[in-house]
Design a protein around this motif. Structure first.
Motif, PDB file in Angstrom:
ATOM      1  N   ARG A  83       4.946   0.676  -1.766  1.00  0.00           N
ATOM      2  CA  ARG A  83       3.856   1.702  -2.146  1.00  0.00           C
ATOM      3  C   ARG A  83       3.035   2.158  -1.028  1.00  0.00           C
ATOM      4  NH1 ARG A  83      -0.233   2.555  -6.227  1.00  0.00           N
ATOM      5  NH2 ARG A  83      -2.482   2.322  -5.456  1.00  0.00           N
ATOM      6  N   HIS A  84       2.796   1.220   0.112  1.00  0.00           N
ATOM      7  CA  HIS A  84       2.356   1.809   1.408  1.00  0.00           C
ATOM      8  C   HIS A  84       3.396   2.772   1.983  1.00  0.00           C
ATOM      9  CE1 HIS A  84      -0.848  -1.130   0.985  1.00  0.00           C
ATOM     10  NE2 HIS A  84      -0.233  -2.208   1.393  1.00  0.00           N
ATOM     11  N   THR A  85       4.609   2.522   1.834  1.00  0.00           N
ATOM     12  CA  THR A  85       5.599   3.439   2.472  1.00  0.00           C
ATOM     13  C   THR A  85       5.655   4.500   1.711  1.00  0.00           C
ATOM     14  OG1 THR A  85       7.068   1.248   2.970  1.00  0.00           O
ATOM     15  CG2 THR A  85       7.993   3.692   2.754  1.00  0.00           C
ATOM     16  N   ALA A  86       5.511   4.886   0.399  1.00  0.00           N
ATOM     17  CA  ALA A  86       5.423   5.960  -0.341  1.00  0.00           C
ATOM     18  C   ALA A  86       4.371   6.646   0.385  1.00  0.00           C
ATOM     19  CB  ALA A  86       5.454   5.858  -1.768  1.00  0.00           C
ATOM     20  N   ALA A  87       3.039   6.223   0.372  1.00  0.00           N
ATOM     21  CA  ALA A  87       1.903   7.055   0.829  1.00  0.00           C
ATOM     22  C   ALA A  87       2.059   7.411   2.247  1.00  0.00           C
ATOM     23  CB  ALA A  87       0.659   5.743   0.686  1.00  0.00           C
ATOM     24  N   THR A  88       2.626   6.527   3.089  1.00  0.00           N
ATOM     25  CA  THR A  88       2.651   6.870   4.362  1.00  0.00           C
ATOM     26  C   THR A  88       3.478   7.920   4.528  1.00  0.00           C
ATOM     27  OG1 THR A  88       2.208   4.572   5.167  1.00  0.00           O
ATOM     28  CG2 THR A  88       3.161   6.045   6.632  1.00  0.00           C
ATOM     29  N   HIS A  89       4.621   8.116   3.950  1.00  0.00           N
ATOM     30  CA  HIS A  89       5.684   9.164   4.195  1.00  0.00           C
ATOM     31  C   HIS A  89       5.063  10.395   3.426  1.00  0.00           C
ATOM     32  CE1 HIS A  89       9.110   5.954   4.722  1.00  0.00           C
ATOM     33  NE2 HIS A  89       8.359   5.989   5.489  1.00  0.00           N
ATOM     34  N   LEU A  90       4.139  10.230   2.531  1.00  0.00           N
ATOM     35  CA  LEU A  90       3.689  11.490   2.134  1.00  0.00           C
ATOM     36  C   LEU A  90       2.733  12.077   2.706  1.00  0.00           C
ATOM     37  CD1 LEU A  90       2.689  10.272  -1.757  1.00  0.00           C
ATOM     38  CD2 LEU A  90       4.374  12.485  -1.208  1.00  0.00           C
ATOM     39  N   LEU A  91       2.153  11.237   3.579  1.00  0.00           N
ATOM     40  CA  LEU A  91       0.924  11.941   4.396  1.00  0.00           C
ATOM     41  C   LEU A  91       1.750  12.481   5.829  1.00  0.00           C
ATOM     42  CD1 LEU A  91      -1.886   9.343   4.405  1.00  0.00           C
ATOM     43  CD2 LEU A  91      -1.986  11.778   3.638  1.00  0.00           C
ATOM     44  N   GLU A  92       2.736  11.861   6.198  1.00  0.00           N
ATOM     45  CA  GLU A  92       3.432  12.242   7.377  1.00  0.00           C
ATOM     46  C   GLU A  92       4.246  13.676   6.988  1.00  0.00           C
ATOM     47  OE1 GLU A  92       6.114   8.686   8.152  1.00  0.00           O
ATOM     48  OE2 GLU A  92       4.623   8.017   9.715  1.00  0.00           O
ATOM     49  N   GLY A  93       4.613  13.661   5.663  1.00  0.00           N
ATOM     50  CA  GLY A  93       5.072  14.829   5.110  1.00  0.00           C
ATOM     51  C   GLY A  93       4.316  16.151   5.023  1.00  0.00           C
ATOM     52  N   GLY A  94       3.180  15.990   5.179  1.00  0.00           N
ATOM     53  CA  GLY A  94       2.140  17.051   4.838  1.00  0.00           C
ATOM     54  C   GLY A  94       1.188  16.869   3.746  1.00  0.00           C
ATOM     55  N   ALA A  95       1.073  15.866   3.021  1.00  0.00           N
ATOM     56  CA  ALA A  95       0.368  15.779   1.700  1.00  0.00           C
ATOM     57  C   ALA A  95      -1.060  15.620   2.135  1.00  0.00           C
ATOM     58  CB  ALA A  95       0.830  14.750   0.692  1.00  0.00           C
ATOM     59  N   ASP A  96      -2.051  16.176   1.367  1.00  0.00           N
ATOM     60  CA  ASP A  96      -3.281  15.800   1.952  1.00  0.00           C
ATOM     61  C   ASP A  96      -3.841  14.620   1.094  1.00  0.00           C
ATOM     62  OD1 ASP A  96      -5.027  16.558  -0.759  1.00  0.00           O
ATOM     63  OD2 ASP A  96      -3.246  18.015  -0.461  1.00  0.00           O
ATOM     64  N   LEU A  97      -4.947  14.310   1.861  1.00  0.00           N
ATOM     65  CA  LEU A  97      -5.288  12.772   1.031  1.00  0.00           C
ATOM     66  C   LEU A  97      -5.842  12.733  -0.163  1.00  0.00           C
ATOM     67  CD1 LEU A  97      -7.889  11.446   4.014  1.00  0.00           C
ATOM     68  CD2 LEU A  97      -5.974  10.455   3.068  1.00  0.00           C
ATOM     69  N   ARG A  98      -6.531  13.812  -0.586  1.00  0.00           N
ATOM     70  CA  ARG A  98      -6.881  13.908  -2.068  1.00  0.00           C
ATOM     71  C   ARG A  98      -5.679  13.752  -3.161  1.00  0.00           C
ATOM     72  NH1 ARG A  98     -12.116  13.011  -3.479  1.00  0.00           N
ATOM     73  NH2 ARG A  98     -13.394  13.841  -1.960  1.00  0.00           N
ATOM     74  N   THR A  99      -4.458  14.516  -2.658  1.00  0.00           N
ATOM     75  CA  THR A  99      -3.137  14.511  -3.465  1.00  0.00           C
ATOM     76  C   THR A  99      -2.803  12.872  -3.443  1.00  0.00           C
ATOM     77  OG1 THR A  99      -2.615  16.713  -3.108  1.00  0.00           O
ATOM     78  CG2 THR A  99      -0.894  15.423  -3.723  1.00  0.00           C
ATOM     79  N   VAL A 100      -2.893  12.199  -2.274  1.00  0.00           N
ATOM     80  CA  VAL A 100      -2.249  10.849  -2.399  1.00  0.00           C
ATOM     81  C   VAL A 100      -3.125  10.057  -2.954  1.00  0.00           C
ATOM     82  CG1 VAL A 100      -1.806   9.027  -0.999  1.00  0.00           C
ATOM     83  CG2 VAL A 100      -1.105  11.392   0.031  1.00  0.00           C
ATOM     84  N   ALA A 158       4.572  -0.648   6.673  1.00  0.00           N
ATOM     85  CA  ALA A 158       5.668   0.367   5.762  1.00  0.00           C
ATOM     86  C   ALA A 158       6.784   0.287   6.404  1.00  0.00           C
ATOM     87  CB  ALA A 158       4.691   1.448   5.846  1.00  0.00           C
ATOM     88  N   LEU A 159       7.703   0.996   5.729  1.00  0.00           N
ATOM     89  CA  LEU A 159       9.172   1.102   6.105  1.00  0.00           C
ATOM     90  C   LEU A 159       9.166   2.509   6.864  1.00  0.00           C
ATOM     91  CD1 LEU A 159      11.222   0.088   3.299  1.00  0.00           C
ATOM     92  CD2 LEU A 159      10.757  -1.225   5.006  1.00  0.00           C
ATOM     93  N   ARG A 160       9.905   2.783   7.817  1.00  0.00           N
ATOM     94  CA  ARG A 160      10.532   4.004   8.445  1.00  0.00           C
ATOM     95  C   ARG A 160      11.225   4.753   7.313  1.00  0.00           C
ATOM     96  NH1 ARG A 160      12.320   0.912  12.915  1.00  0.00           N
ATOM     97  NH2 ARG A 160      14.361   1.645  12.191  1.00  0.00           N
ATOM     98  N   VAL A 161      11.316   5.856   7.616  1.00  0.00           N
ATOM     99  CA  VAL A 161      12.371   6.737   6.644  1.00  0.00           C
ATOM    100  C   VAL A 161      13.831   6.433   6.269  1.00  0.00           C
ATOM    101  CG1 VAL A 161      13.087   9.204   5.843  1.00  0.00           C
ATOM    102  CG2 VAL A 161      10.733   8.837   6.628  1.00  0.00           C
ATOM    103  N   ASP A 162      14.271   6.067   7.783  1.00  0.00           N
ATOM    104  CA  ASP A 162      15.737   5.436   7.843  1.00  0.00           C
ATOM    105  C   ASP A 162      15.856   4.073   7.004  1.00  0.00           C
ATOM    106  OD1 ASP A 162      14.094   4.732  10.181  1.00  0.00           O
ATOM    107  OD2 ASP A 162      15.978   3.455  10.444  1.00  0.00           O
TER     108      ASP A 162
END
Length: 299
Positions: free
Chosen positions: A248-265, A110-114
């Motif tokens: 797709r992996h990047t979006a999922a990773t950044h969502l979780l790192e930003g505080g989203a829960d697993l069910r939402t992702v 996955a990509l970093r945010v930058d």
């Protein structure tokens, strides 16, 4: 055997509504199995036994197939033999006795945010010339990163699938399952620019309702999107070489790192099982551990 395969293909397409890619993969596995079965003296599927199935899987393993591939092929066989018994083509189901190797759960890149920001900035630079292709590319990359949808889902989008007022897109995923995925303001701006000027400049009579168009003015294909992602990432210093699935992996990773829960992702990505989504927790934990080793003096 050919007649059985033809009937099974109709079942996969008409009754299970699987994607063309999945149907090709299943049929390819079964053709390989039945070819080996013929070499072992079988003249029809009614004589298939678990020993023959295991012999075929062992042959695949000697060819160096990955564990994930082996697992998929074992699944393809089990689904086929279960269908054959259910439709009366065989009396017993040998696939029910067939195990499959446990696939290794590898960390998806996955990509970093930058780096994700650099990817979108690189696309914007190419769009500065005002070309319709440039506007399209920005919209594609913004939407892939904003939503985490699959490349096949993106290519299948129609203009009416986008609700600009609510900023959501209607997606048809695996098994034609429909879900609604939100996107942000940057993606909305990019889509608006593309629809206002770029799409009309590229569209030809055969374009239909396709949201994204290729260079010839018809619905864009997955290969063109992959080429685009690789080309723009090559312009980001230090970024890994990923395809659309990497976004797709990047979006999922950044969502979780930003505080989203697993069910939402899970809901956003369209995963049938939460276990599939849980692999992203390993990604975020791995990044946390790496940051700790780099930053803590007693790590």
């Amino acid at each position: 055997m050919c007649r059985v395969l033809a009937a099974y293909e109709r079942h996969l397409v008409s009754e299970r509504d699987l994607t063309p890619h999945t149907v090709r993969a299943y049929l390819g596995d079964l053709r390989s199995l039945l070819a080996q079965a013929a070499l072992l003296g079988h003249t029809g599927i009614d004589t298939l036994d678990v020993r023959t199935l295991r012999s075929w899987l062992a042959t695949q393993q000697t060819l160096g197939r990955a564990r994930t591939t082996m697992s998929r092929r074992a699944t393809a066989v089990r689904v086929f033999t279960a269908w054959a018994q259910r439709t009366g083509r065989i009396t017993t189901d040998p696939g029910a006795l067939l195990g499959s190797p446990k696939a290794h759960r590898t960390l998806p890149p996955a990509l970093r945010v930058d780096e994700a920001r650099g990817l979108l900035e690189a696309a914007a630079v190419h769009a500065d010339d005002g070309s319709p292709m440039g506007a399209r590319d920005v919209a594609i990359l913004e939407l892939l990163y904003a939503t985490g949808i699959r490349v096949g889902e993106l290519c299948g989008l129609d203009v009416d699938d986008v609700d600009h007022e609510r900023r959501v897109v209607r997606v048809f995923g695996k098994g034609r399952k429909e879900r609604t995925v939100p996107f942000g303001v940057p993606a909305e701006r990019a889509l608006a620019t593309w629809l206002a000027s770029g799409r009309a400049a590229l569209a030809v009579p055969g374009a239909g309702a396709a949201l994204f168009l290729g260079a010839r003015g018809r619905r864009i294909d997955q290969r063109a999107v992959r080429t685009l992602v690789h080309a723009r990432l090559a312009e980001v210093p230090g970024a890994p070489d990923l395809g659309p699935h990497g976004l797709r992996h990047t979006a999922a990773t950044h969502l979780l790192e930003g505080g989203a829960d697993l069910r939402t992702v899970q809901e956003l990505l369209g995963h049938a099982s939460l276990a599939t989504t849980q692999i992203y927790t390993h990604v975020t934990t791995d990044r946390l551990r790496q940051a700790y080793r780099q930053a803590h003096p007693r790590a």
